[in-house]
Design an enzyme around this catalytic site. Structure first.
Site, PDB file in Angstrom:
ATOM      1  N   ASP A  37     -14.670  10.284  67.469  1.00 51.58           N
ATOM      2  CA  ASP A  37     -15.467   8.666  66.708  1.00 51.58           C
ATOM      3  C   ASP A  37     -15.600   8.057  68.706  1.00 51.58           C
ATOM      4  O   ASP A  37     -14.633   8.747  69.409  1.00 51.58           O
ATOM      5  CB  ASP A  37     -14.591   8.302  65.870  1.00 51.58           C
ATOM      6  CG  ASP A  37     -13.794   7.250  66.401  1.00 51.58           C
ATOM      7  OD1 ASP A  37     -12.904   7.825  67.163  1.00 51.58           O
ATOM      8  OD2 ASP A  37     -13.116   6.303  65.567  1.00 51.58           O
ATOM      9  N   TYR A  42     -18.039  14.506  62.945  1.00 48.69           N
ATOM     10  CA  TYR A  42     -17.112  13.174  62.413  1.00 48.69           C
ATOM     11  C   TYR A  42     -16.479  13.268  61.175  1.00 48.69           C
ATOM     12  O   TYR A  42     -14.738  13.337  61.275  1.00 48.69           O
ATOM     13  CB  TYR A  42     -16.917  11.690  63.406  1.00 48.69           C
ATOM     14  CG  TYR A  42     -16.461  11.178  62.330  1.00 48.69           C
ATOM     15  CD1 TYR A  42     -15.398  10.885  63.031  1.00 48.69           C
ATOM     16  CD2 TYR A  42     -17.098  10.306  61.590  1.00 48.69           C
ATOM     17  CE1 TYR A  42     -14.630   9.975  62.933  1.00 48.69           C
ATOM     18  CE2 TYR A  42     -16.138   9.611  60.906  1.00 48.69           C
ATOM     19  CZ  TYR A  42     -14.382   8.540  61.302  1.00 48.69           C
ATOM     20  OH  TYR A  42     -13.798   8.430  60.722  1.00 48.69           O
ATOM     21  N   CYS A  94       1.239   0.004  74.626  1.00 54.51           N
ATOM     22  CA  CYS A  94      -0.086   1.415  74.262  1.00 54.51           C
ATOM     23  C   CYS A  94       1.698   2.275  74.168  1.00 54.51           C
ATOM     24  O   CYS A  94       2.058   2.354  75.611  1.00 54.51           O
ATOM     25  CB  CYS A  94      -0.549   1.620  74.885  1.00 54.51           C
ATOM     26  SG  CYS A  94      -1.352   3.631  75.000  1.00 54.51           S
ATOM     27  N   LEU A 144     -25.146  -4.343  54.027  1.00 57.69           N
ATOM     28  CA  LEU A 144     -23.824  -3.237  54.324  1.00 57.69           C
ATOM     29  C   LEU A 144     -24.968  -2.411  56.227  1.00 57.69           C
ATOM     30  O   LEU A 144     -24.160  -1.376  57.286  1.00 57.69           O
ATOM     31  CB  LEU A 144     -23.515  -1.948  54.208  1.00 57.69           C
ATOM     32  CG  LEU A 144     -22.202  -1.350  54.253  1.00 57.69           C
ATOM     33  CD1 LEU A 144     -21.608  -2.458  55.295  1.00 57.69           C
ATOM     34  CD2 LEU A 144     -21.407  -0.396  53.606  1.00 57.69           C
ATOM     35  N   TRP A 178      -7.418   2.370  51.751  1.00 58.82           N
ATOM     36  CA  TRP A 178      -8.493   4.138  51.779  1.00 58.82           C
ATOM     37  C   TRP A 178      -7.398   4.996  52.727  1.00 58.82           C
ATOM     38  O   TRP A 178      -7.639   5.921  52.171  1.00 58.82           O
ATOM     39  CB  TRP A 178      -9.986   4.698  52.108  1.00 58.82           C
ATOM     40  CG  TRP A 178     -10.008   3.392  53.509  1.00 58.82           C
ATOM     41  CD1 TRP A 178      -9.782   4.222  54.817  1.00 58.82           C
ATOM     42  CD2 TRP A 178     -10.012   2.292  53.565  1.00 58.82           C
ATOM     43  NE1 TRP A 178      -9.757   3.282  55.868  1.00 58.82           N
ATOM     44  CE2 TRP A 178     -10.517   2.209  55.334  1.00 58.82           C
ATOM     45  CE3 TRP A 178     -11.074   1.104  53.695  1.00 58.82           C
ATOM     46  CZ2 TRP A 178     -10.872   1.049  56.097  1.00 58.82           C
ATOM     47  CZ3 TRP A 178     -11.407  -0.080  53.510  1.00 58.82           C
ATOM     48  CH2 TRP A 178     -11.569   0.292  55.254  1.00 58.82           C
ATOM     49  N   GLU A 201     -15.152   7.091  54.436  1.00 58.54           N
ATOM     50  CA  GLU A 201     -15.553   8.079  56.592  1.00 58.54           C
ATOM     51  C   GLU A 201     -16.936   7.312  56.000  1.00 58.54           C
ATOM     52  O   GLU A 201     -17.746   6.938  57.733  1.00 58.54           O
ATOM     53  CB  GLU A 201     -15.124   8.921  56.854  1.00 58.54           C
ATOM     54  CG  GLU A 201     -13.801   9.435  56.559  1.00 58.54           C
ATOM     55  CD  GLU A 201     -12.821   8.644  57.544  1.00 58.54           C
ATOM     56  OE1 GLU A 201     -13.862   8.350  58.257  1.00 58.54           O
ATOM     57  OE2 GLU A 201     -12.312   8.404  58.064  1.00 58.54           O
ATOM     58  N   THR A 236     -19.815   1.055  61.437  1.00 59.46           N
ATOM     59  CA  THR A 236     -19.527  -0.095  61.126  1.00 59.46           C
ATOM     60  C   THR A 236     -18.295  -0.387  61.219  1.00 59.46           C
ATOM     61  O   THR A 236     -16.873   0.016  61.056  1.00 59.46           O
ATOM     62  CB  THR A 236     -19.706   0.152  59.709  1.00 59.46           C
ATOM     63  OG1 THR A 236     -21.267   0.751  59.221  1.00 59.46           O
ATOM     64  CG2 THR A 236     -19.521  -1.177  58.954  1.00 59.46           C
ATOM     65  N   CYS A 250      -0.584   8.565  80.942  1.00 61.86           N
ATOM     66  CA  CYS A 250      -2.492   7.599  80.723  1.00 61.86           C
ATOM     67  C   CYS A 250      -3.009   7.933  82.201  1.00 61.86           C
ATOM     68  O   CYS A 250      -2.016   6.583  82.848  1.00 61.86           O
ATOM     69  CB  CYS A 250      -2.780   6.562  80.173  1.00 61.86           C
ATOM     70  SG  CYS A 250      -4.084   6.016  80.082  1.00 61.86           S
ATOM     71  N   CYS A 258      -6.274   0.574  72.753  1.00 65.69           N
ATOM     72  CA  CYS A 258      -6.874   1.293  73.828  1.00 65.69           C
ATOM     73  C   CYS A 258      -8.285   0.841  73.449  1.00 65.69           C
ATOM     74  O   CYS A 258      -9.354   0.679  73.203  1.00 65.69           O
ATOM     75  CB  CYS A 258      -7.118   2.152  73.582  1.00 65.69           C
ATOM     76  SG  CYS A 258      -7.923   3.219  74.713  1.00 65.69           S
TER      77      CYS A 258
END
Length: 357
Positions: free
Chosen positions: A148, A130, A210, A92, A27, A49, A55, A216, A200
């Site tokens: 998220d 979201y 990273c 699902l 996607w 989304e 999921t 960080c 992460c």
DNA sequence: GACGCGTGGAT
DNA sequence: TATCCAAGCGT
């Protein structure tokens, strides 16, 4: 908490990493395609989304392919029968998503297309903070902040937020907003989520790989793996129940459609007892029931379930008290717990016939 | 704000 | 084996 993180430096470093390391997903319009002028399809962005809510990417891929093959546009999905969509969603999980998906597709088709603003998207069924932000950013190039679980974890570490989730969620969202760039907000959002998913990570972050390690604070303090702190969850209780698998002479199974709201809402299932500490048997009709040895175990979000399974074959003429016989029913349309019951019943003597025993 | 809501993979 | 966890939403 560290306070000196620079938006352009962080988003720039992350986007450079994304340009080099972005995952290829069905996607996704990758950074190279995007640079070449390819525009994302809002329908595919929205559908992915919604499927990705709680999921995993690996699970979603096959469903996304089947849905977009069968219903290539939001208008096609809007025109589908409810039961067709629910059957395609079977397995699902979080079935309210499928019910909202149908309602959303029909609203969008009636409006002549997806709204291109955060508020317009947010007003649609099944689209929360979201999903509204992610569709606005990815499909419509709007500088909205996508938050998220990945983003919360990345930000908690970047700023060394020690306050526990979920209390700290509003603070984490504000910190994420500080980082969201005006340019390429969609790629930035996907890069943050890719980073959380592949570098992460929750248990053992790969800070050596990273692109944001230099920014960080948790990495600097050596506490990246300890963040974000989460308040302890209550243990799951175990509930028990009895499921009844009846096959008519013509092979039609007895099923019921569960109530539209609540657990497995709107999905087909086997008639059964209540699910609790001491379930009361509730056979859907009088028959020579065989109680199979063993139980079907399944874990939902908030409880474990152990189902005993009783089976029977019945003549053509019988009338059940609950449910209806469905000739040609496809077990693939069952939610997973009900499919497990079917598999367990099929492992017994349901199809061998018990008359000779 | 807390809770109800699926499932499968990772650890 | 048990627990954690995942690109959350609705009530």
């Amino acid at each position: 908490m560290r306070d000196g993180i620079d938006r352009e430096q962080v988003s720039g470093a992350l986007l450079r990493w994304y340009d080099r390391a972005a995952r290829v997903l069905p996607w996704r319009v990758g950074p190279a395609e995007r640079a070449a002028g390819v525009v994302p399809d809002p329908y595919r962005v929205w559908l992915s989304e919604v499927m990705l809510q709680q999921t995993t990417v690996a699970t979603v891929k096959a469903y996304f392919h089947r849905f977009t093959t069968r219903w290539p546009t939001v208008e096609a999905l809007a025109a589908a029968q409810d039961a067709e969509v629910m059957a395609e969603w079977a397995g699902l999980g979080y079935y309210a998503r499928a019910r909202n998906l149908i309602a959303c597709a029909r609203a969008v088709a009636a409006q002549g297309g997806f709204p291109d603003t955060l508020d317009g998207l947010r007003a649609l069924p099944g689209i929360g903070a979201y999903t509204a932000a992610s569709v606005a950013a990815i499909a419509f190039d709007r500088s909205e902040t996508v938050v998220d679980g990945n983003v919360e974890r990345v930000v908690a570490r970047l700023f060394a937020v020690r306050d526990p989730m979920p209390k700290s969620k509003p603070m984490l969202a504000r910190l994420a907003a500080r980082l969201t760039p005006l340019e390429r907000p969609g790629d930035f959002a996907q890069a943050m989520m890719d980073l959380g998913a592949t570098v992460c990570t929750p248990r053992t972050p790969r800070c050596d790989d990273c692109p944001l390690a230099g920014f960080c604070e948790a990495q600097a303090q050596g506490i990246a793996a300890e963040l974000p702190v989460k308040t302890a969850k209550t243990p799951k209780p175990t509930r028990r129940g009895i499921a009844y698998v009846v096959i008519r002479e013509d092979g039609a199974p007895l099923l019921e459609t569960r109530p539209p709201k609540g657990l497995l809402g709107g999905m087909p299932g086997w008639p059964g007892s209540d699910w609790g500490d001491d379930p009361t048997p509730a056979p859907p009709l009088a028959a020579d029931w065989a109680l199979l040895p063993g139980v079907v175990k399944h874990t939902f979000t908030h409880f474990h379930l152990e189902l005993s399974v009783a089976t029977a074959r019945v003549p053509q003429a019988v009338n059940p008290e609950t449910g209806d016989f469905r000739p040609g029913f496809d077990p693939g349309a069952l939610p997973t717990v009900m499919r497990k019951v079917w598999d367990h019943a099929a492992s017994g003597d349901l199809f061998a016939g018990r008359d000779g025993a």
